[in-house]
Scaffold this motif. Structure first.
Motif, PDB file in Angstrom:
ATOM      1  N   ASN A  64       0.822  -1.213   0.000  1.00 42.16           N
ATOM      2  CA  ASN A  64       0.000   0.000   0.000  1.00 42.16           C
ATOM      3  C   ASN A  64       0.855   1.263   0.000  1.00 42.16           C
ATOM      4  O   ASN A  64       0.544   2.241  -0.670  1.00 42.16           O
ATOM      5  CB  ASN A  64      -0.940   0.015   1.209  1.00 42.16           C
ATOM      6  CG  ASN A  64      -2.216  -0.769   0.938  1.00 42.16           C
ATOM      7  OD1 ASN A  64      -2.661  -0.841  -0.207  1.00 42.16           O
ATOM      8  ND2 ASN A  64      -2.777  -1.361   1.969  1.00 42.16           N
ATOM      9  N   LEU A  97       1.984   1.729  -3.471  1.00 47.25           N
ATOM     10  CA  LEU A  97       0.899   2.193  -4.336  1.00 47.25           C
ATOM     11  C   LEU A  97       0.633   3.678  -4.087  1.00 47.25           C
ATOM     12  O   LEU A  97       0.414   4.451  -5.019  1.00 47.25           O
ATOM     13  CB  LEU A  97      -0.365   1.364  -4.085  1.00 47.25           C
ATOM     14  CG  LEU A  97      -0.285  -0.102  -4.551  1.00 47.25           C
ATOM     15  CD1 LEU A  97      -1.416  -0.927  -3.974  1.00 47.25           C
ATOM     16  CD2 LEU A  97      -0.294  -0.185  -6.069  1.00 47.25           C
ATOM     17  N   ASP A  98       0.671   4.071  -2.813  1.00 46.14           N
ATOM     18  CA  ASP A  98       0.472   5.488  -2.478  1.00 46.14           C
ATOM     19  C   ASP A  98       1.580   6.353  -3.071  1.00 46.14           C
ATOM     20  O   ASP A  98       1.375   7.529  -3.359  1.00 46.14           O
ATOM     21  CB  ASP A  98       0.428   5.685  -0.958  1.00 46.14           C
ATOM     22  CG  ASP A  98      -0.872   5.148  -0.365  1.00 46.14           C
ATOM     23  OD1 ASP A  98      -1.818   4.932  -1.146  1.00 46.14           O
ATOM     24  OD2 ASP A  98      -0.925   4.944   0.852  1.00 46.14           O
ATOM     25  N   GLU A 144      -7.073  -4.872  -4.474  1.00 46.59           N
ATOM     26  CA  GLU A 144      -8.030  -3.957  -3.855  1.00 46.59           C
ATOM     27  C   GLU A 144      -7.969  -2.566  -4.450  1.00 46.59           C
ATOM     28  O   GLU A 144      -8.960  -1.849  -4.507  1.00 46.59           O
ATOM     29  CB  GLU A 144      -7.764  -3.856  -2.344  1.00 46.59           C
ATOM     30  CG  GLU A 144      -8.509  -4.913  -1.576  1.00 46.59           C
ATOM     31  CD  GLU A 144      -8.148  -4.900  -0.105  1.00 46.59           C
ATOM     32  OE1 GLU A 144      -7.806  -3.819   0.425  1.00 46.59           O
ATOM     33  OE2 GLU A 144      -8.198  -5.979   0.504  1.00 46.59           O
ATOM     34  N   ARG A 145      -6.766  -2.180  -4.881  1.00 40.89           N
ATOM     35  CA  ARG A 145      -6.621  -0.828  -5.404  1.00 40.89           C
ATOM     36  C   ARG A 145      -6.770  -0.795  -6.920  1.00 40.89           C
ATOM     37  O   ARG A 145      -6.503   0.232  -7.544  1.00 40.89           O
ATOM     38  CB  ARG A 145      -5.248  -0.286  -5.005  1.00 40.89           C
ATOM     39  CG  ARG A 145      -5.030  -0.292  -3.495  1.00 40.89           C
ATOM     40  CD  ARG A 145      -5.552   0.957  -2.844  1.00 40.89           C
ATOM     41  NE  ARG A 145      -4.692   2.068  -3.172  1.00 40.89           N
ATOM     42  CZ  ARG A 145      -3.755   2.541  -2.361  1.00 40.89           C
ATOM     43  NH1 ARG A 145      -3.606   2.042  -1.172  1.00 40.89           N
ATOM     44  NH2 ARG A 145      -3.000   3.534  -2.732  1.00 40.89           N
ATOM     45  N   LYS A 166      -4.929  -2.284  -9.097  1.00 40.30           N
ATOM     46  CA  LYS A 166      -3.637  -2.216  -9.776  1.00 40.30           C
ATOM     47  C   LYS A 166      -3.167  -3.639 -10.123  1.00 40.30           C
ATOM     48  O   LYS A 166      -3.833  -4.621  -9.802  1.00 40.30           O
ATOM     49  CB  LYS A 166      -2.624  -1.506  -8.867  1.00 40.30           C
ATOM     50  CG  LYS A 166      -3.008  -0.051  -8.565  1.00 40.30           C
ATOM     51  CD  LYS A 166      -2.858   0.776  -9.782  1.00 40.30           C
ATOM     52  CE  LYS A 166      -3.299   2.181  -9.793  1.00 40.30           C
ATOM     53  NZ  LYS A 166      -3.731   3.068  -8.930  1.00 40.30           N
TER      54      LYS A 166
END
Lengths: 310, 367
Positions: free
Chosen positions: B212, B215-216, B237-238, B240
């Motif tokens: 995460n 990803l951020d 979940e994101r 990607k």
């Protein structure tokens, strides 16, 4: 550090802290009635696996959560029976339950590894609150279990310090003989709160397997139960402090990864030991100063109560 | 009066739990009567085949071995801690196993010690560096598969930033990151690979958190060197993409996993046991390549385009034919210093002790 990054770090601190928070709130209840529970890690694991199994079987995370609560409670019932009724050593019983829970959950979950969860707990959108700038993304863009913990921690604080029942339960933890002489049922009180504590540990485990990860892996609690035990000391046995403490403990974990991604070099080992250093510092303050001592550990913590030995 | 009684009950309870715990850990398979035509093969696992990762891959190969060679009978011990390895290995040797595969780095010294006591048993240790007359080592050139997954990631990324969740800064992991990055930049010279260390092999929640964070930071493809699919789930979940490792991870994150770099020990296990049976086996340090089939790619997800597949196929052919290998110069390190000159290829020794990142990796090795 930009505002966005700060928001993300704080939001992660909340989600990473939530499993620890549930377990720590359970441990606060348990220790407040004078029973040390070192079986939290095992109870979380058993809660995580049963919650996941039921969550997969029924495709309903709420039923999974219920199963995890009951499983954690059942583990705690064993602890209560051994330590309250049989007056066994609380440390030994707790450690045995952690070992048992680790193996038992691995055994139960063997066929579940690699199975996807059909319906994990999803983030919910609250009107107004979720849309607030900064506060919204940090506190209110999470799943129901996180939101429920905001209510639970103050509720337990109110129960402990502002109700008759709370007075009784604290009395049992401070001086069971005196409580007994005033007509408080020491054994029943201890049973109730030890089991309630185990249920909360089960929920903490289920948060990992039903919302946070969400999957089942052997030993997936990975030491969070022990962090919860340390957190109770850090929180000076107060649910509200536990709320803040769990976010600090959880945030330290998340912060390490964010700092690496930002290419700020802080040793991850330093960050990992930070919660424990804080715990030791709090412990020193609590035990050194007589005035603060009163907010410290329940006096009868770890001592079995025997009516005949009064 | 009641004290001894409560202690006894507690003792019984603890014994009961310990028994349950041991039962939970699972035991081996029944050893059966000796048969001179048969060859018995023992396996020692650090985890359980249900880990969907490292041990699972070994166990799949064990099953393939039993199927391929009808005269083979296997015995397995799961969940063996490093401290118990010597006892378990001794027991397997005493049970009459002719060949024993010890499948974790931490079993290295126990394997050597037990092998001294059983000179007629052949021991094979995975991923270590100590050998003896009756002890060989084996491992695979996972970096070749990593390079191929890098090609896919490099073509798939739109932000030109790829995240890599990695366990510990040891040569095996660093080699994988470097090979992956070389693959990425062979098709997308602008792309960067950002590394976050988790300092754990196994913590699905922490691994997911690390993904995460990446990803951020803007990554849109997540690769990993861990023992769980936590990073894959973060990517899913994101919305990607991701690249798995160890075994096919598409089941847990079908929308995210493009492919996985996987182990396939079966060809090696079959060859080795055959050689022992025929009396041609000799101790060696085996580092198997993609040509031998020991590493490879899991089936592609639906998001992998024909163009990507063609690019992978092209590179794979060069590697398998032996015409070219991943660490062939010119290769520069993070500071732009030339580490491998044009036309040169790194030696195995240099690869096995790699402690620097190639150009294009964002991250620190010394922490």
């Amino acid at each position: 550090m930009s505002m966005d990054v700060l928001t993300m770090i704080l939001a992660t601190a909340v989600t990473a802290g939530t499993p620890i928070l549930y377990a720590a709130l359970g441990e606060v209840l348990c220790e407040r009635v004078g029973v040390l529970n070192l079986g939290v890690e095992g109870m979380m694991l058993v809660g995580a696996v049963t919650g996941f199994m039921v969550g997969v079987g029924t495709a309903n995370p709420w039923l999974g959560l219920l199963a995890a609560t009951l499983a954690g409670g059942a583990m705690a019932l064993i602890h209560a029976f051994l330590t309250v009724s049989l007056k066994a050593n609380q440390v030994v019983s707790g450690l045995a339950l952690t070992l048992f829970g680790t193996g038992f959950s691995g055994y139960l979950g063997k066929s579940m590894i690699g199975t996807p969860l059909p319906n994990p707990f999803k983030d919910v959108h609250l009107p107004v609150l979720s849309d607030l700038p900064f506060v919204g993304p940090v506190l209110f863009q999470h799943d129901m279990l996180v939101l429920a913990s905001y209510v639970l921690a103050p509720a337990l604080w109110f129960l402990l310090f502002h109700t008759r029942a709370g007075l009784n339960l604290r009395a049992v933890g401070e001086n069971p003989a005196a409580a007994d002489s005033l007509g408080v049922n020491v054994f029943l009180t201890r049973y109730i709160y030890v089991i309630a504590g185990g249920m909360l540990a089960g929920i903490g485990g289920a948060y990992l397997s039903l919302a946070y990860v969400p999957t089942w892996m052997e030993n997936m609690v990975a030491g969070r139960g022990w962090i919860a035990v340390a957190l109770v000391i850090f929180a000076t046995w107060n649910p509200l402090n536990a709320l803040i403490g769990s976010y600090i403990f959880g945030g330290v974990h998340a912060l390490g990864f964010r700092l690496q991604a930002l290419e700020v070099t802080v040793s991850p080992y330093f960050l990992k030991m930070l919660p424990y250093i804080l715990t030791i510092v709090v412990l020193i303050i609590v035990t050194r100063n007589n005035k603060v001592r009163r907010i410290g550990a329940p006096q009868a913590l770890g001592l079995p109560y025997d009516r005949e030995e009064r | 009066m009641r004290k001894w009684y409560s202690k006894a009950v507690l003792l019984v309870a603890v014994m009961f739990m310990t028994a349950a715990l041991l039962a939970g850990c699972g035991g081996g398979e029944e050893p059966s009567a000796d048969n001179s035509d048969k060859i018995k093969v023992g396996f020692v696992y650090i985890g359980s085949p249900g880990d969907a990762g490292w041990t699972y891959a070994h166990d799949q190969a064990r099953k393939a071995l039993e199927e391929a060679l009808p005269y083979v009978e296997t015995e397995v011990v799961e969940n063996v801690a490093d401290a118990d390895a010597e006892r378990v290995l001794t027991q397997l040797a005493q049970n009459g196993n002719d060949v024993i595969f010890s499948t974790s780095f931490g079993f290295m010294d126990p394997t050597i010690n037990v092998a001294k006591k059983f000179p007629d048993v052949v021991f094979l240790h995975c991923s270590g560096y100590k050998t003896a007359d009756n002890v060989g080592t084996y491992f695979g050139r996972m970096y070749q598969a990593r390079y191929l997954t890098g090609i896919i990631a490099g073509m798939a990324t739109e932000s030109d930033l790829i995240g890599y969740v990695a366990a510990f800064p040891i040569p095996e992991v660093i080699r994988g990151i470097n090979a992956f990055t070389l693959g990425v930049r062979s098709v997308n010279p602008d792309a960067q690979v950002k590394v976050v260390w988790t300092n754990t092999w196994f913590d699905p929640a922490a691994e997911k958190e690390a993904a995460n964070a990446l990803l951020d930071a803007g990554a849109d493809v997540i690769a990993q060197h861990q023992d769980t699919p936590g990073p894959q789930q973060a990517a899913q979940e994101r919305g990607k993409l991701s690249i798995g490792y160890n075994s096919d991870m598409s089941k847990l994150a079908p929308k995210a996993v493009m492919t996985s770099a996987v182990w396939n020990w079966a060809p090696y296990y079959i060859e080795t046991v055959k050689a022992v049976k025929e009396g041609t086996w000799e101790s060696s340090s085996y580092w198997g390549s993609m040509a031998e089939g020991i590493v490879g790619l899991a089936p592609y997800g639906p998001m992998v385009t024909d163009e990507m597949k063609a690019a992978v196929e092209e590179a794979k052919e060069k590697i398998v034919s032996g015409e070219w290998d991943v660490f062939t110069g010119p290769i520069k390190d993070q500071n732009g210093e030339l580490r491998v000159a044009e036309g040169e290829t790194m030696s195995d020794k240099d690869m096995l002790s790699m402690d620097w990142f190639v150009e294009g990796v964002q991250g620190n090795i010394e922490q």
